[in-house]
Design a protein around this motif. Structure first.
Motif, PDB file in Angstrom:
ATOM      1  N   VAL A 174       2.073  -3.230 -12.313  1.00 10.74           N
ATOM      2  CA  VAL A 174       0.958  -3.925 -11.657  1.00 10.74           C
ATOM      3  C   VAL A 174       0.004  -2.897 -11.030  1.00 10.74           C
ATOM      4  CG1 VAL A 174       0.389  -5.413  -9.691  1.00 10.74           C
ATOM      5  CG2 VAL A 174       2.215  -6.066 -11.269  1.00 10.74           C
ATOM      6  N   ASP A 175      -1.307  -3.081 -11.253  1.00  8.78           N
ATOM      7  CA  ASP A 175      -2.295  -2.104 -10.787  1.00  8.78           C
ATOM      8  C   ASP A 175      -2.855  -2.428  -9.410  1.00  8.78           C
ATOM      9  OD1 ASP A 175      -2.520  -0.447 -13.234  1.00  8.78           O
ATOM     10  OD2 ASP A 175      -3.104  -2.367 -14.111  1.00  8.78           O
ATOM     11  N   ALA A 176      -2.859  -3.703  -9.055  1.00  7.66           N
ATOM     12  CA  ALA A 176      -3.424  -4.075  -7.765  1.00  7.66           C
ATOM     13  C   ALA A 176      -2.865  -5.432  -7.334  1.00  7.66           C
ATOM     14  CB  ALA A 176      -4.948  -4.145  -7.845  1.00  7.66           C
ATOM     15  N   VAL A 177      -2.951  -5.693  -6.030  1.00  5.56           N
ATOM     16  CA  VAL A 177      -2.403  -6.937  -5.477  1.00  5.56           C
ATOM     17  C   VAL A 177      -3.449  -7.638  -4.625  1.00  5.56           C
ATOM     18  CG1 VAL A 177      -0.704  -7.868  -3.825  1.00  5.56           C
ATOM     19  CG2 VAL A 177       0.005  -6.149  -5.485  1.00  5.56           C
ATOM     20  N   ILE A 202       0.312   0.878  -4.455  1.00  6.17           N
ATOM     21  CA  ILE A 202      -0.519  -0.115  -5.149  1.00  6.17           C
ATOM     22  C   ILE A 202      -1.680  -0.518  -4.236  1.00  6.17           C
ATOM     23  CG2 ILE A 202      -0.512  -2.362  -6.327  1.00  6.17           C
ATOM     24  CD1 ILE A 202       2.537  -2.135  -6.518  1.00  6.17           C
ATOM     25  N   PRO A 203      -2.923  -0.419  -4.723  1.00 10.28           N
ATOM     26  CA  PRO A 203      -4.035  -0.903  -3.887  1.00 10.28           C
ATOM     27  C   PRO A 203      -3.916  -2.414  -3.673  1.00 10.28           C
ATOM     28  CG  PRO A 203      -4.830  -0.277  -6.085  1.00 10.28           C
ATOM     29  CD  PRO A 203      -3.380   0.119  -6.008  1.00 10.28           C
ATOM     30  N   LEU A 261     -11.267  -2.890 -13.927  1.00 13.04           N
ATOM     31  CA  LEU A 261     -10.642  -4.201 -13.719  1.00 13.04           C
ATOM     32  C   LEU A 261     -10.252  -4.867 -15.032  1.00 13.04           C
ATOM     33  CD1 LEU A 261     -12.657  -6.176 -11.028  1.00 13.04           C
ATOM     34  CD2 LEU A 261     -10.255  -5.486 -10.920  1.00 13.04           C
ATOM     35  N   LEU A 266     -11.174  -4.250  -4.317  1.00  9.68           N
ATOM     36  CA  LEU A 266     -10.164  -3.435  -5.003  1.00  9.68           C
ATOM     37  C   LEU A 266     -10.778  -2.316  -5.826  1.00  9.68           C
ATOM     38  CD1 LEU A 266      -7.638  -6.183  -6.187  1.00  9.68           C
ATOM     39  CD2 LEU A 266      -7.209  -4.394  -4.486  1.00  9.68           C
ATOM     40  N   ASN A 282      -5.041   3.271  -0.852  1.00 11.89           N
ATOM     41  CA  ASN A 282      -4.890   3.856  -2.181  1.00 11.89           C
ATOM     42  C   ASN A 282      -6.250   3.911  -2.857  1.00 11.89           C
ATOM     43  OD1 ASN A 282      -2.038   4.362  -2.442  1.00 11.89           O
ATOM     44  ND2 ASN A 282      -1.786   2.152  -2.267  1.00 11.89           N
ATOM     45  N   PRO A 283      -6.367   4.783  -3.875  1.00  9.31           N
ATOM     46  CA  PRO A 283      -7.623   4.826  -4.630  1.00  9.31           C
ATOM     47  C   PRO A 283      -7.926   3.463  -5.244  1.00  9.31           C
ATOM     48  CG  PRO A 283      -6.166   6.645  -5.257  1.00  9.31           C
ATOM     49  CD  PRO A 283      -5.382   5.744  -4.358  1.00  9.31           C
ATOM     50  N   ALA A 284      -9.209   3.201  -5.457  1.00  9.17           N
ATOM     51  CA  ALA A 284      -9.648   1.914  -6.007  1.00  9.17           C
ATOM     52  C   ALA A 284      -9.231   1.783  -7.475  1.00  9.17           C
ATOM     53  CB  ALA A 284     -11.165   1.817  -5.884  1.00  9.17           C
ATOM     54  N   VAL A 285      -9.216   0.546  -7.944  1.00  9.11           N
ATOM     55  CA  VAL A 285      -8.944   0.275  -9.354  1.00  9.11           C
ATOM     56  C   VAL A 285     -10.167   0.734 -10.158  1.00  9.11           C
ATOM     57  CG1 VAL A 285      -8.502  -1.555 -11.040  1.00  9.11           C
ATOM     58  CG2 VAL A 285      -7.504  -1.701  -8.738  1.00  9.11           C
ATOM     59  N   LYS A 286      -9.914   1.500 -11.219  1.00 11.71           N
ATOM     60  CA  LYS A 286     -11.038   2.065 -11.984  1.00 11.71           C
ATOM     61  C   LYS A 286     -11.668   1.023 -12.913  1.00 11.71           C
ATOM     62  CE  LYS A 286     -10.747   6.314 -10.463  1.00 11.71           C
ATOM     63  NZ  LYS A 286     -10.219   5.799  -9.187  1.00 11.71           N
ATOM     64  N   ILE A 316      -3.193  -7.661 -12.296  1.00 17.35           N
ATOM     65  CA  ILE A 316      -3.299  -7.984 -10.873  1.00 17.35           C
ATOM     66  C   ILE A 316      -2.267  -9.049 -10.507  1.00 17.35           C
ATOM     67  CG2 ILE A 316      -4.838  -8.902  -9.085  1.00 17.35           C
ATOM     68  CD1 ILE A 316      -7.110  -7.555 -10.660  1.00 17.35           C
ATOM     69  N   GLU A 319     -13.812   2.368  -3.341  1.00 14.83           N
ATOM     70  CA  GLU A 319     -13.044   3.381  -2.606  1.00 14.83           C
ATOM     71  C   GLU A 319     -13.277   3.188  -1.108  1.00 14.83           C
ATOM     72  OE1 GLU A 319     -10.993   5.243  -4.087  1.00 14.83           O
ATOM     73  OE2 GLU A 319     -11.713   5.416  -6.159  1.00 14.83           O
ATOM     74  N   ARG A 358      -8.130  -3.057   2.964  1.00 20.14           N
ATOM     75  CA  ARG A 358      -9.213  -3.815   2.329  1.00 20.14           C
ATOM     76  C   ARG A 358      -9.016  -5.275   2.733  1.00 20.14           C
ATOM     77  NH1 ARG A 358      -7.755   0.208  -1.608  1.00 20.14           N
ATOM     78  NH2 ARG A 358      -9.578   1.287  -2.470  1.00 20.14           N
ATOM     79  N   ILE A 368     -10.732  -9.496 -15.661  1.00 17.49           N
ATOM     80  CA  ILE A 368      -9.537  -8.731 -15.279  1.00 17.49           C
ATOM     81  C   ILE A 368      -8.663  -8.622 -16.523  1.00 17.49           C
ATOM     82  CG2 ILE A 368      -9.580  -9.464 -12.866  1.00 17.49           C
ATOM     83  CD1 ILE A 368      -7.161 -11.331 -13.544  1.00 17.49           C
ATOM     84  N   GLU A 391       0.845  -1.201   0.000  1.00 15.69           N
ATOM     85  CA  GLU A 391       0.000   0.000   0.000  1.00 15.69           C
ATOM     86  C   GLU A 391       0.879   1.249   0.000  1.00 15.69           C
ATOM     87  OE1 GLU A 391      -3.685   0.613  -0.494  1.00 15.69           O
ATOM     88  OE2 GLU A 391      -4.018  -0.417   1.400  1.00 15.69           O
TER      89      GLU A 391
END
Lengths: 79, 347
Positions: free
Chosen positions: B339-342, A10-11, B223, A65, B217-221, B228, A68, A29, B303, A6
């Motif tokens: 990578v956008d999200a984990v 990266i979210p 998917l 994910l 962090n802001p959410a993934v806009k 990921i 928000e 989350r 995704i 984080e």
């Protein structure tokens, strides 16, 4: 580890069974899972049923994910 | 003959004034001033405050070197049996001054010191270097703090061995002391549980370390365009654990390529984790690291892509500092790989 990811920007969603620990370490989350030795499965089910279960859990994680959040949030999967 | 004590207080407790007088330079007065009287009362003649040193909180913060020099010179000349400061409760600059002047007296003059403050006072950062009594966060706690400090001070001056922090009221300073509890562990645990269930206060015998917080962090806009990555502390590794990740207290993490892997199967993957029953994870490692489902979601376009590398370690007695280091390192790799999200899974 979630916090360092984080922190890097990266979210991240934490899927774990013992959610109080996740809250304590500071995941933002969180998705509760099935059991410690098989968080994303259930050996009592058939292979197919188990995969459906796992899919629901992962979909909840993806939903987390794309949501928000301002504070630590637990996303309950609909099983 | 009674023990001789020098007491350090700020402008407020000396009744010189509040914030508007916080700039005053150190001064020295004979006998007790303010809270020193409460200490004298508690000592019943066994010890007494012979001199009080008063310094404005802002003066100490802004002229620390000069303030210390002046105070050390006075304390050296007075050569007391103990130097006591505060208590500062939750006053930040005062707590800082108390802790730091105590440390200077202790380190440079070899004189015993004691202070007191609220545990979240910034001055309490020095609790492992300077003996501090834990107080409430406001001066209303003086009635309780003064006798605790006085009793501990007397022990120090008499050269008696200290009890455990919970017995003598000081903040845990990292020094372990053995003592016999009156009740056995099971009785204490059940009592603690009953208090907890009843919503009554209870004191843990094993406080958890405190953790810092990172804002989300802001959410993934979108998917369907996102890459990921999967990470785990559940110890999933290629069969045979090629990098020898330890089953507990892991010293490193693994990075493994899953390009073209549609499903984690028991002939190619397993867990290295020694802290849970590995039967289920070894039978089907997707139960810990859901590669099969992620591949389905990728195929269906739900995704964008599953990242071709996954990061794994064993979270079993692994030091927080190690885990932090591993993830800080691979987070940078994930970042540079776009990578956008984990999704992190834990057992």
């Amino acid at each position: 580890m979630v916090k360092e990811i984080e922190r890097a920007g990266i979210p991240v969603v934490h899927m774990c069974t013992v959610t109080p620990i996740s809250m304590t370490v500071g995941a933002n989350r969180i998705v509760p899972t099935i059991a410690i030795p098989h968080p994303l499965g259930n050996p009592a089910l058939t292979h197919e049923e188990e995969k459906v279960l796992r899919r629901k859990l992962v979909e909840t994680a993806l939903q987390a994910l794309t949501t928000e959040v301002e504070d630590q949030t637990i996303f309950e999967p609909k099983l | 003959m009674s023990f001789r004590v020098v007491h350090y207080i700020n402008q407020f407790f000396a009744q010189i004034g509040g914030e508007e007088m916080a700039h005053v330079a150190p001064e020295k007065r004979e006998g007790p001033v303010g809270p020193g009287a409460a200490l004298n009362t508690a000592w019943k003649g066994e010890a007494e405050v012979v001199t009080t040193i008063i310094c404005g909180d802002s003066y100490f913060a802004e002229h620390e070197k000069d303030a210390k020099e002046q105070i050390l010179a006075w304390v050296k000349e007075l050569n007391p049996d103990l130097f006591i400061a505060g208590p500062a409760f939750n006053a930040g600059r005062y707590g800082y001054a108390c802790a730091n002047i105590c440390k200077a007296v202790q380190d440079e003059l070899g004189i015993k010191v004691l202070t007191g403050m609220y545990e979240e006072n910034p001055g309490a950062d020095l609790k492992e270097k300077v003996l501090m009594v834990a107080t409430t966060n406001s001066a209303a706690g003086m009635r309780k703090a003064a006798p605790t400090m006085a009793a501990l001070a007397l022990k120090l001056m008499k050269g008696e061995e200290l009890g455990a922090s919970c017995e003598d009221g000081y903040m845990p300073n990292g020094v372990r002391r053995n003592f016999f509890e009156k009740e056995r562990g099971s009785t204490r645990a059940v009592k603690m549980l009953l208090n907890k269930l009843a919503g009554k206060p209870f004191t843990t015998e094993y406080p958890m370390p405190s953790f810092d917080r990172v804002p989300p962090n802001p959410a993934v806009k979108d998917l369907s365009k996102a890459t990921i990555a999967l990470c785990t502390s559940g110890g999933i590794v290629p069969k045979g654990n090629p990098d020898h990740i330890e089953s507990s207290s892991a010293s490193h993490y693994g990075e493994y390529d899953i390009t073209g892997v549609m499903d984690l199967t028991s002939d190619k993957y397993e867990t290295a984790h020694g802290g849970y029953d590995p039967v289920y994870a070894n039978e089907d490692p997707d139960r810990v690291l859901p590669v099969d489902v992620m591949r389905d979601l990728e195929k269906e376009g739900k995704i964008g892509k599953l990242h071709n590398l996954f990061y794994t370690t064993v979270g079993n007695g692994t030091a927080v500092a190690s885990a932090k280091k591993f993830a800080a390192e691979y987070a940078q790799k994930l970042l540079s790989a776009g990578v956008d999200a984990v999704i992190m899974t834990s057992t």
